[in-house]
Design an enzyme around this catalytic site. Structure first.
Site, PDB file in Angstrom:
ATOM      1  N   LYS A   1     -12.358   7.024 -12.259  1.00 22.19           N
ATOM      2  CA  LYS A   1     -11.386   6.569 -11.176  1.00 22.19           C
ATOM      3  C   LYS A   1      -9.903   7.218 -11.388  1.00 22.19           C
ATOM      4  CE  LYS A   1      -9.327   3.846  -8.549  1.00 22.19           C
ATOM      5  NZ  LYS A   1      -9.085   2.305  -8.395  1.00 22.19           N
TER       6      LYS A   1
ATOM      7  N   LYS B   1       0.828   2.672 -11.697  1.00 16.87           N
ATOM      8  CA  LYS B   1      -0.072   2.452 -12.895  1.00 16.87           C
ATOM      9  C   LYS B   1      -1.083   3.520 -13.203  1.00 16.87           C
ATOM     10  CE  LYS B   1      -3.317  -0.304 -12.030  1.00 16.87           C
ATOM     11  NZ  LYS B   1      -4.471  -0.282 -11.637  1.00 16.87           N
TER      12      LYS B   1
END
Ligand code: NA7
Length: 544
Positions: A428, A496
């Site tokens: 991811k 992030k």
């Protein structure tokens, strides 16, 4: 000690650091400890809007009818405040008589904030992606008052009704449901012909006796943590374009008979839960800001009071929350996931976090006899709403197989990457590193185009017909052109993910020049106040 207040009184109640908030005095909940300071009279308050409760000292409580307009805010209105006001007003109308007595003055939130943050100008703008008014963007009123005004007592009398698979109560395998967005900008409701579940507001029964939760002092408590009325940010932002979002036709899904829990109704969670309900799954939801559960409950979901309760009452619980801190709070906090895990309970973590935390969570779950799968998803708001996410999974293969119908409902593809926890997270992060660098590059290109005298629309058009044409480039250039940064993928999450990717690169000594530079641009955009805006707002940092 004598007190002028009674159970059911409608009040303004003030927690430190927050404005006075519409509430009601209710019978105390045994699970919420009385405050240690016994000298002061406290009342147990139910907060409208956020649907949380807390002990509040009497000196910070004011009869609503005496101060009806006094504490209404004109500026810096926290999310959820309007819904709370509507709810208390609705309840006031139902009162047979209005009690009054005069109480003393409250400090305003501005005065209180001025004490907490001396030197900070009181009118400083809040971080809010809507702060730049956009052409044609309509502000919609929420209909919170309709349902949000129900008292806790009323809600609690409505007991959970499990759908059985008996002939009396057959569960349709497929339902024609059209996604519809109404009310507040991101309110999702299912169309009225949604008949998957009885339309009741349902609360879970108290935890089963054999799973009584430990009442240890909270490091982080999901009763305490959700107390702040300012968290009542149910006004999520699914903009009008999503009215057009229709589920992509899929072969009929046979929903698992297992009970599904879902923790976290952010942008991603909302879409996923909607598709789980739509495909006939039985879903119990929980969100830190309880108000966000309301529309899902109306559409047939059950509502848990805390993560532990959801895990206890469900067979498989999914979680999709903001970041590492949120996951740690959710799993290890008081009334958190871990406290609901017992032998055989399944937990699927879909949040994008660092792999070490993912492994810690997996270890903690399995140490209690639970079964764990990590399963971050690729995609943003529209794919989540359309059931077109890509699901990346690693961990217990059997659990992955058991999630089959859920993954079918929420995604277009799922990949099992092995038993090694962390593999799905790494995948991811790599995918999102590409996403972050592409959009940062596009933002810089658009900023430069303007400076060299080119029409940005022409640039967007050229990109859209050439080899670089892809949904990301097309949609993000449109967002930049229209300056509409409604969050499909919040910029702070992109930053992030870049940060996490850079840490991963550190570990394996992989140079990441491009990703590092992109990360700086996103950091700048956050500093400019675009953290909650869409990733495309990185253009603001590039053009600034
Ligand atoms: P959003 O839309 O920013 O939503 C974040 C969700 O996380 C929302 O439900 C929050 O609850 C919840 N949250 C945030 N902090 C906490 C804590 N401390 N405890 C419990 N719950 C919390 O994110 P997305 O849905 O876009 O993304 C979710 C994940 O998928 C993220 O990792 C992305 O990178 C991918 P709230 O409603 O604010 O009370």
């Amino acid at each position: 000690m004598a007190t002028g207040f009674e159970i059911h009184d409608l009040v303004w109640a003030k927690m430190k650091g927050f404005p006075a908030w519409p509430g009601k005095i209710i019978e105390p909940k045994p699970e919420v400890k009385r405050p240690a300071n016994n000298k002061k009279v406290h009342h147990f308050i139910f907060f409208f809007g956020s649907e949380n409760y807390a002990w509040i000292p009497e000196e910070n409580i004011y009869l609503y009818s005496d101060h009806r307009d006094k504490f209404k805010l004109e500026k810096r209105i926290p999310k959820g405040f309007k819904e709370a006001l509507e709810a208390i007003e609705d309840e006031l109308k139902e009162k047979p008589f209005i009690k009054t007595f005069k109480t003393k003055e409250l400090p305003s939130i501005d005065e209180e904030l001025a004490q907490i943050f001396p030197g900070k100008p009181s009118g400083s703008p809040q971080k809010d992606y809507t702060r730049e008014p956009l052409k044609g963007k309509k502000k919609k009123r929420t209909d919170a008052g309709k349902d949000g005004n129900k008292s806790m007592e009323t809600q609690n009398t409505v007991r959970r009704k499990r759908m059985s698979n008996s002939d009396d109560n057959p569960k349709p395998k497929k339902a024609k449901v059209i996604a519809k967005v109404t009310g507040s900008p991101s309110k999702i409701t299912l169309s009225p012909d949604h008949k998957l579940k009885p339309k009741i507001r349902a609360e879970l029964p108290s935890p089963r006796p054999e799973h009584n939760l430990p009442m240890s002092p909270p490091s982080h408590s999901y009763i305490q943590a959700s107390l702040s009325p300012g968290n009542a940010s149910a006004s999520t932002q699914i903009e009008e374009t999503l009215l057009k979002v229709k589920p992509v036709a899929k072969p009929s899904i046979i929903p698992t008979p297992m009970r599904i829990g879902f923790l976290g109704l952010g942008i991603m969670g909302q879409g996923m839960v909607m598709n789980l309900l739509r495909s006939g799954h039985e879903v119990t939801v929980w969100n830190r800001t309880a108000l966000k559960c309301r529309d899902f409950v109306k559409s047939g979901a059950f509502k848990g009071n805390n993560p532990a309760e959801v895990v206890q009452s469900c067979d498989i619980t999914f979680s999709c929350v903001a970041d590492t801190t949120a996951v740690k709070d959710l799993v290890f906090g008081n009334y958190g996931v871990l406290q609901g895990i017992s032998k055989g309970k399944c937990y699927v973590e879909m949040s994008t976090i660092d792999e070490e935390t993912m492994q810690d969570v997996a270890e903690a779950i399995t140490a209690r006899g639970g079964v764990f799968l990590e399963s971050p998803v690729v995609g943003s708001r529209v794919p989540a709403l359309e059931g077109q996410l890509i699901i990346l999974a690693a961990g217990e293969r059997k659990l992955y197989d058991e999630c089959y119908s859920c993954f079918e409902a929420i995604g277009k593809k799922s990949l099992y990457l092995g038993a090694d926890i962390g593999a799905a997270t790494r995948m991811k992060l790599i995918v999102n590193m590409v996403m972050g660098t592409v959009v940062a590059g596009l933002a810089e290109a658009m900023a430069m185009a303007e400076k060299v005298g080119l029409d940005q629309e022409d640039v967007a058009e050229v990109l859209s017909v050439g080899a670089l044409s892809c949904p990301t480039v097309i949609h993000k250039s449109q967002a930049i052109l229209s300056q509409r940064y409604d969050p499909h993928f919040p910029l702070q999450h992109q930053q992030k993910d870049l940060r996490l990717a850079l840490l991963l690169g550190d570990k394996v000594e992989q140079p990441l020049y491009v990703a590092s530079a992109a990360n700086e641009l996103y950091k700048k955009a956050r500093r400019l106040g675009y953290g909650e805006s869409d990733i495309s707002a990185v253009y603001r940092a590039a053009s600034n």
